[in-house]
Design a protein around this motif. Structure first.
Motif, PDB file in Angstrom:
ATOM      1  N   ALA A  57       0.779  -1.326   0.323  1.00  0.00           N
ATOM      2  CA  ALA A  57       0.055   0.140   0.034  1.00  0.00           C
ATOM      3  C   ALA A  57       0.733   1.298   0.086  1.00  0.00           C
ATOM      4  CB  ALA A  57      -0.682  -0.058   1.131  1.00  0.00           C
ATOM      5  N   VAL A  58       2.046   1.050   0.336  1.00  0.00           N
ATOM      6  CA  VAL A  58       2.669   2.169   0.703  1.00  0.00           C
ATOM      7  C   VAL A  58       3.567   2.640  -0.889  1.00  0.00           C
ATOM      8  CG1 VAL A  58       5.106   3.516   1.496  1.00  0.00           C
ATOM      9  CG2 VAL A  58       3.781   2.047   2.800  1.00  0.00           C
ATOM     10  N   ILE A  59       3.685   1.711  -1.306  1.00  0.00           N
ATOM     11  CA  ILE A  59       4.397   1.692  -2.444  1.00  0.00           C
ATOM     12  C   ILE A  59       2.879   2.305  -3.166  1.00  0.00           C
ATOM     13  CG2 ILE A  59       5.139   0.045  -4.381  1.00  0.00           C
ATOM     14  CD1 ILE A  59       6.624  -2.040  -2.414  1.00  0.00           C
ATOM     15  N   GLU A  60       1.991   1.425  -3.226  1.00  0.00           N
ATOM     16  CA  GLU A  60       1.421   2.023  -3.838  1.00  0.00           C
ATOM     17  C   GLU A  60       1.090   3.817  -4.236  1.00  0.00           C
ATOM     18  OE1 GLU A  60      -1.444  -1.984  -4.344  1.00  0.00           O
ATOM     19  OE2 GLU A  60      -2.555  -0.830  -3.074  1.00  0.00           O
ATOM     20  N   LEU A  61       0.729   4.175  -3.111  1.00  0.00           N
ATOM     21  CA  LEU A  61       0.814   5.705  -2.731  1.00  0.00           C
ATOM     22  C   LEU A  61       1.476   6.225  -3.133  1.00  0.00           C
ATOM     23  CD1 LEU A  61      -1.514   7.881  -1.824  1.00  0.00           C
ATOM     24  CD2 LEU A  61      -0.549   7.207   0.613  1.00  0.00           C
ATOM     25  N   VAL A  62       2.771   5.759  -2.486  1.00  0.00           N
ATOM     26  CA  VAL A  62       3.923   6.517  -3.773  1.00  0.00           C
ATOM     27  C   VAL A  62       4.185   6.801  -4.473  1.00  0.00           C
ATOM     28  CG1 VAL A  62       6.950   7.080  -2.642  1.00  0.00           C
ATOM     29  CG2 VAL A  62       4.599   6.743  -0.593  1.00  0.00           C
ATOM     30  N   GLY A  63       4.636   5.302  -5.085  1.00  0.00           N
ATOM     31  CA  GLY A  63       4.617   5.258  -6.290  1.00  0.00           C
ATOM     32  C   GLY A  63       3.570   5.670  -7.676  1.00  0.00           C
ATOM     33  N   GLY A  64       2.150   6.223  -7.317  1.00  0.00           N
ATOM     34  CA  GLY A  64       1.320   6.042  -8.078  1.00  0.00           C
ATOM     35  C   GLY A  64       1.478   7.517  -7.797  1.00  0.00           C
ATOM     36  N   SER A  65       1.806   7.915  -6.280  1.00  0.00           N
ATOM     37  CA  SER A  65       1.911   9.889  -6.515  1.00  0.00           C
ATOM     38  C   SER A  65       3.236  10.852  -7.475  1.00  0.00           C
ATOM     39  CB  SER A  65       2.146  10.204  -5.429  1.00  0.00           C
ATOM     40  OG  SER A  65       0.172  10.185  -4.311  1.00  0.00           O
ATOM     41  N   LEU A  66       3.972   9.271  -7.299  1.00  0.00           N
ATOM     42  CA  LEU A  66       5.306  10.381  -8.196  1.00  0.00           C
ATOM     43  C   LEU A  66       4.935   9.910  -9.815  1.00  0.00           C
ATOM     44  CD1 LEU A  66       8.307   8.479  -6.367  1.00  0.00           C
ATOM     45  CD2 LEU A  66       7.993  10.905  -6.294  1.00  0.00           C
ATOM     46  N   VAL A  67       4.840   8.969  -9.963  1.00  0.00           N
ATOM     47  CA  VAL A  67       4.208   9.055 -11.097  1.00  0.00           C
ATOM     48  C   VAL A  67       3.225   9.616 -11.801  1.00  0.00           C
ATOM     49  CG1 VAL A  67       2.929   6.700 -13.129  1.00  0.00           C
ATOM     50  CG2 VAL A  67       5.160   6.494 -11.267  1.00  0.00           C
ATOM     51  N   LEU A  68       2.416  10.031 -11.261  1.00  0.00           N
ATOM     52  CA  LEU A  68       1.162  10.748 -11.577  1.00  0.00           C
ATOM     53  C   LEU A  68       1.567  12.262 -11.448  1.00  0.00           C
ATOM     54  CD1 LEU A  68      -2.093  12.590 -11.364  1.00  0.00           C
ATOM     55  CD2 LEU A  68      -1.871  12.281  -9.199  1.00  0.00           C
ATOM     56  N   LEU A  69       2.389  12.709 -10.883  1.00  0.00           N
ATOM     57  CA  LEU A  69       3.566  14.019 -10.782  1.00  0.00           C
ATOM     58  C   LEU A  69       4.690  14.548 -12.053  1.00  0.00           C
ATOM     59  CD1 LEU A  69       3.958  14.638  -7.459  1.00  0.00           C
ATOM     60  CD2 LEU A  69       2.295  15.251  -8.310  1.00  0.00           C
ATOM     61  N   GLY A  70       5.064  12.818 -12.152  1.00  0.00           N
ATOM     62  CA  GLY A  70       5.778  12.326 -13.155  1.00  0.00           C
ATOM     63  C   GLY A  70       7.580  12.688 -12.604  1.00  0.00           C
ATOM     64  N   THR A 120       9.579   4.055 -21.123  1.00  0.00           N
ATOM     65  CA  THR A 120       9.089   5.434 -21.810  1.00  0.00           C
ATOM     66  C   THR A 120       9.163   6.703 -21.261  1.00  0.00           C
ATOM     67  OG1 THR A 120       6.851   5.395 -21.141  1.00  0.00           O
ATOM     68  CG2 THR A 120       7.103   4.455 -22.996  1.00  0.00           C
ATOM     69  N   GLY A 121       9.399   6.361 -19.770  1.00  0.00           N
ATOM     70  CA  GLY A 121       9.668   7.522 -19.282  1.00  0.00           C
ATOM     71  C   GLY A 121       8.207   8.465 -19.015  1.00  0.00           C
ATOM     72  N   SER A 122       8.209  10.117 -18.506  1.00  0.00           N
ATOM     73  CA  SER A 122       7.107  10.471 -17.748  1.00  0.00           C
ATOM     74  C   SER A 122       6.173  11.231 -19.284  1.00  0.00           C
ATOM     75  CB  SER A 122       7.880  11.956 -17.314  1.00  0.00           C
ATOM     76  OG  SER A 122       8.486  12.895 -17.700  1.00  0.00           O
ATOM     77  N   GLY A 123       6.950  11.186 -19.978  1.00  0.00           N
ATOM     78  CA  GLY A 123       6.258  12.108 -21.202  1.00  0.00           C
ATOM     79  C   GLY A 123       5.839  13.481 -21.412  1.00  0.00           C
ATOM     80  N   ALA A 124       4.926  13.607 -21.583  1.00  0.00           N
ATOM     81  CA  ALA A 124       4.649  14.679 -21.992  1.00  0.00           C
ATOM     82  C   ALA A 124       4.335  15.351 -20.682  1.00  0.00           C
ATOM     83  CB  ALA A 124       3.956  15.919 -22.948  1.00  0.00           C
ATOM     84  N   PHE A 125       4.645  17.006 -20.208  1.00  0.00           N
ATOM     85  CA  PHE A 125       3.509  17.293 -18.453  1.00  0.00           C
ATOM     86  C   PHE A 125       4.441  16.889 -17.786  1.00  0.00           C
ATOM     87  CE2 PHE A 125       0.059  16.114 -21.452  1.00  0.00           C
ATOM     88  CZ  PHE A 125      -0.051  17.672 -21.959  1.00  0.00           C
ATOM     89  N   GLY A 126       5.502  15.703 -17.411  1.00  0.00           N
ATOM     90  CA  GLY A 126       5.714  15.256 -15.531  1.00  0.00           C
ATOM     91  C   GLY A 126       7.550  16.308 -16.206  1.00  0.00           C
ATOM     92  N   LEU A 127       6.948  17.196 -14.517  1.00  0.00           N
ATOM     93  CA  LEU A 127       7.874  17.184 -13.686  1.00  0.00           C
ATOM     94  C   LEU A 127       9.820  16.958 -13.889  1.00  0.00           C
ATOM     95  CD1 LEU A 127       6.198  17.592  -9.675  1.00  0.00           C
ATOM     96  CD2 LEU A 127       6.152  19.640 -11.593  1.00  0.00           C
ATOM     97  N   ASP A 128       9.811  15.322 -14.215  1.00  0.00           N
ATOM     98  CA  ASP A 128      11.070  15.310 -15.075  1.00  0.00           C
ATOM     99  C   ASP A 128      11.695  16.277 -15.689  1.00  0.00           C
ATOM    100  OD1 ASP A 128      11.305  13.280 -13.040  1.00  0.00           O
ATOM    101  OD2 ASP A 128      10.283  11.517 -14.351  1.00  0.00           O
ATOM    102  N   ARG A 129      10.413  16.645 -16.399  1.00  0.00           N
ATOM    103  CA  ARG A 129      11.260  17.045 -18.036  1.00  0.00           C
ATOM    104  C   ARG A 129      11.512  18.866 -17.231  1.00  0.00           C
ATOM    105  NH1 ARG A 129       9.895  15.520 -24.000  1.00  0.00           N
ATOM    106  NH2 ARG A 129       9.699  13.043 -23.830  1.00  0.00           N
ATOM    107  N   LEU A 130      10.278  19.704 -16.747  1.00  0.00           N
ATOM    108  CA  LEU A 130      10.251  20.542 -15.992  1.00  0.00           C
ATOM    109  C   LEU A 130      11.756  20.925 -16.286  1.00  0.00           C
ATOM    110  CD1 LEU A 130       9.107  23.262 -16.044  1.00  0.00           C
ATOM    111  CD2 LEU A 130       7.892  22.338 -13.639  1.00  0.00           C
ATOM    112  N   LEU A 131      11.810  19.883 -14.687  1.00  0.00           N
ATOM    113  CA  LEU A 131      13.403  20.181 -13.562  1.00  0.00           C
ATOM    114  C   LEU A 131      13.794  19.876 -14.640  1.00  0.00           C
ATOM    115  CD1 LEU A 131      12.645  18.045 -10.818  1.00  0.00           C
ATOM    116  CD2 LEU A 131      12.488  20.411 -10.877  1.00  0.00           C
ATOM    117  N   ALA A 132      14.615  18.639 -15.513  1.00  0.00           N
ATOM    118  CA  ALA A 132      15.562  19.254 -16.601  1.00  0.00           C
ATOM    119  C   ALA A 132      15.398  20.536 -17.222  1.00  0.00           C
ATOM    120  CB  ALA A 132      15.669  18.081 -17.732  1.00  0.00           C
TER     121      ALA A 132
END
Length: 150
Positions: A57-70, A120-132
């Protein structure tokens, strides 16, 4: 038409990632906080520290939130994919061979979806791309262009 679809690919991938991340995080919220009816339909939660349910459940919540934000998408997807593979083979598969028989469809599907996001990575709209992009602009060099598809 093929060109238009290809040019939209990063945006559709970004939307796909956000939907998957939100749904995955909701699974964790159900187990940890009893949201959406909880684990038993009456607001029940998984007992803290119980293996493997609470950790999943912790992995689902944290991992899902990180994936959601990119944010750290590939790392979060890697850990989430592994957790779902474990869930399928240790929890569901001993009950029956096929996911439709052992109620492991969501674990199998999330495992493969997260596995896809590793590559594939985060695609568009991800914080990863914005920070990079911001880091590249600060250093005065062009942002790295990473194709989503071959």
């Amino acid at each position: 038409m093929n060109g238009r679809l290809t040019s939209a690919q990063p945006y559709v991938l970004g939307l796909f990632r956000m939907v998957v991340g939100l749904l995955f995080a909701c699974h964790g919220a159900v187990s940890l906080f009893g949201l959406f009816g909880g684990t038993d339909g009456t607001g029940g939660t998984v007992e803290t520290g119980v293996w493997p349910g609470w950790y999943a459940a912790v992995i689902e919540l944290v991992g899902g939130s990180l994936v959601l934000l990119g944010l750290a998408t590939r790392a979060a997807a890697f850990i989430s994919s592994g957790a779902m593979a474990y869930a399928y083979f240790k929890v569901h598969q001993p009950e029956a061979l096929w996911p439709i028989e052992n109620h492991g469809e969501s674990a199998a599907m999330y495992c493969w979806v997260m596995f896809l996001l590793i590559f594939t990575g985060s695609g568009a709209f991800g914080l990863d791309r914005l920070l990079a992009r911001r880091a590249s602009a600060r250093e005065g060099r062009p942002a790295e262009q990473t194709p989503v598809a071959a």
